[in-house]
Scaffold this motif. Structure first.
Motif, PDB file in Angstrom:
ATOM      1  N   SER A  98       0.861  -1.162  -0.064  1.00 33.83           N
ATOM      2  CA  SER A  98       0.122  -0.121   0.040  1.00 33.83           C
ATOM      3  C   SER A  98       0.811   1.079  -0.069  1.00 33.83           C
ATOM      4  CB  SER A  98      -0.856   0.110   1.066  1.00 33.83           C
ATOM      5  OG  SER A  98      -0.097   0.172   2.391  1.00 33.83           O
ATOM      6  N   GLY A  99       0.242   2.423  -0.413  1.00 37.26           N
ATOM      7  CA  GLY A  99       1.012   3.441  -0.583  1.00 37.26           C
ATOM      8  C   GLY A  99       0.417   4.562  -1.583  1.00 37.26           C
ATOM      9  N   ASN A 100       0.900   5.476  -1.899  1.00 34.65           N
ATOM     10  CA  ASN A 100       0.602   6.452  -2.900  1.00 34.65           C
ATOM     11  C   ASN A 100       1.203   6.259  -4.157  1.00 34.65           C
ATOM     12  OD1 ASN A 100      -1.078   8.038  -1.274  1.00 34.65           O
ATOM     13  ND2 ASN A 100       0.592   9.171  -0.695  1.00 34.65           N
ATOM     14  N   PHE A 101       0.586   5.838  -5.138  1.00 38.72           N
ATOM     15  CA  PHE A 101       1.057   5.445  -6.442  1.00 38.72           C
ATOM     16  C   PHE A 101       0.329   5.848  -7.581  1.00 38.72           C
ATOM     17  CE2 PHE A 101       1.350   1.517  -3.569  1.00 38.72           C
ATOM     18  CZ  PHE A 101       2.868   1.375  -3.562  1.00 38.72           C
ATOM     19  N   THR A 102       0.815   5.732  -8.826  1.00 36.18           N
ATOM     20  CA  THR A 102       0.232   6.343  -9.876  1.00 36.18           C
ATOM     21  C   THR A 102      -0.476   5.643 -10.929  1.00 36.18           C
ATOM     22  OG1 THR A 102       2.266   6.204 -11.046  1.00 36.18           O
ATOM     23  CG2 THR A 102       1.973   8.212  -9.923  1.00 36.18           C
ATOM     24  N   ARG A 103      -0.153   4.302 -10.840  1.00 33.05           N
ATOM     25  CA  ARG A 103      -0.643   3.449 -11.637  1.00 33.05           C
ATOM     26  C   ARG A 103      -0.950   1.980 -11.218  1.00 33.05           C
ATOM     27  NH1 ARG A 103       2.813   1.663 -16.847  1.00 33.05           N
ATOM     28  NH2 ARG A 103       2.130   3.556 -17.578  1.00 33.05           N
ATOM     29  N   GLN A 104      -0.520   1.377 -10.493  1.00 28.74           N
ATOM     30  CA  GLN A 104      -0.709   0.014  -9.745  1.00 28.74           C
ATOM     31  C   GLN A 104      -0.182  -0.072  -8.362  1.00 28.74           C
ATOM     32  OE1 GLN A 104       1.098  -2.335 -12.600  1.00 28.74           O
ATOM     33  NE2 GLN A 104       2.655  -2.724 -11.457  1.00 28.74           N
ATOM     34  N   ALA A 105      -0.578  -0.966  -7.581  1.00 33.18           N
ATOM     35  CA  ALA A 105      -0.095  -1.406  -6.430  1.00 33.18           C
ATOM     36  C   ALA A 105       0.127  -2.706  -6.609  1.00 33.18           C
ATOM     37  CB  ALA A 105      -1.155  -1.253  -5.246  1.00 33.18           C
ATOM     38  N   GLY A 106       1.238  -3.290  -5.922  1.00 33.13           N
ATOM     39  CA  GLY A 106       1.867  -4.840  -6.148  1.00 33.13           C
ATOM     40  C   GLY A 106       2.910  -4.649  -7.336  1.00 33.13           C
ATOM     41  N   PRO A 107       3.197  -5.820  -7.565  1.00 31.64           N
ATOM     42  CA  PRO A 107       2.357  -7.275  -7.477  1.00 31.64           C
ATOM     43  C   PRO A 107       2.673  -7.735  -5.950  1.00 31.64           C
ATOM     44  CG  PRO A 107       4.432  -7.719  -8.667  1.00 31.64           C
ATOM     45  CD  PRO A 107       4.054  -6.053  -8.339  1.00 31.64           C
ATOM     46  N   VAL A 108       1.919  -8.588  -5.392  1.00 28.43           N
ATOM     47  CA  VAL A 108       2.167  -9.439  -4.075  1.00 28.43           C
ATOM     48  C   VAL A 108       1.905 -10.795  -4.522  1.00 28.43           C
ATOM     49  CG1 VAL A 108       1.606  -7.537  -2.631  1.00 28.43           C
ATOM     50  CG2 VAL A 108      -0.108  -8.982  -3.362  1.00 28.43           C
ATOM     51  N   THR A 109       2.802 -11.501  -4.124  1.00 27.14           N
ATOM     52  CA  THR A 109       2.760 -13.039  -4.386  1.00 27.14           C
ATOM     53  C   THR A 109       2.801 -13.688  -2.889  1.00 27.14           C
ATOM     54  OG1 THR A 109       3.962 -12.699  -6.343  1.00 27.14           O
ATOM     55  CG2 THR A 109       3.797 -14.857  -5.549  1.00 27.14           C
TER      56      THR A 109
END
Length: 135
Positions: A98-109
């Motif tokens: 999580s955070g402040n992003f422009t396009r996407q959060a992740g990837p998480v696996t």
């Protein structure tokens, strides 16, 4: 050696053939199908198994044999805004980006061989989630 051909001529033809094959394969990989969605597909390995759309974005799940990967993608990339993605295998702790992003959060696996998973994604206060899936 073959009758009537020298080793030098055959080697030159072979080199020309291999060059043509490599150029063709390179061109197909650059302009092949799926170029438009390469941003998320290149981050997660496996095949796309589930997509959850919500007002401001999408939560995408990918599955390989042993792992499940999740990415939250904004519908309209641009200014930084709060985004998150969470992926939890049944019986395990959630993995969160999580955070402040422009396009996407992740990837998480997560490792999810023979286990259900639960995923949640949010963009700018709007969210989408799955129940226990991929069981």
């Amino acid at each position: 050696m073959f009758e009537g051909t020298s080793g030098k001529g055959r080697g030159t033809r072979l080199l020309g053939y291999l060059t043509a094959v490599l150029l063709t394969v390179g061109a197909l990989s650059l302009a092949g199908p799926g170029v438009a969605r390469a941003d998320a597909a290149s981050l997660c390995t496996g095949r796309a198994t589930k997509t959850v759309s919500f007002a401001t974005g999408e939560l995408r799940l990918y599955r390989s044999r042993q792992y499940v990967c999740a990415v939250t993608v904004a519908k309209r990339p641009g200014a930084r805004r709060a985004m998150s993605v969470s992926l939890q295998p049944r019986g395990g702790r959630p993995v969160v980006d999580s955070g402040n992003f422009t396009r996407q959060a992740g990837p998480v696996t997560v490792h999810a061989l023979n286990r259900c998973v639960r995923a949640t994604g949010s963009v700018a206060g709007r969210s989408g989630s799955t129940g226990w899936v991929l069981c």
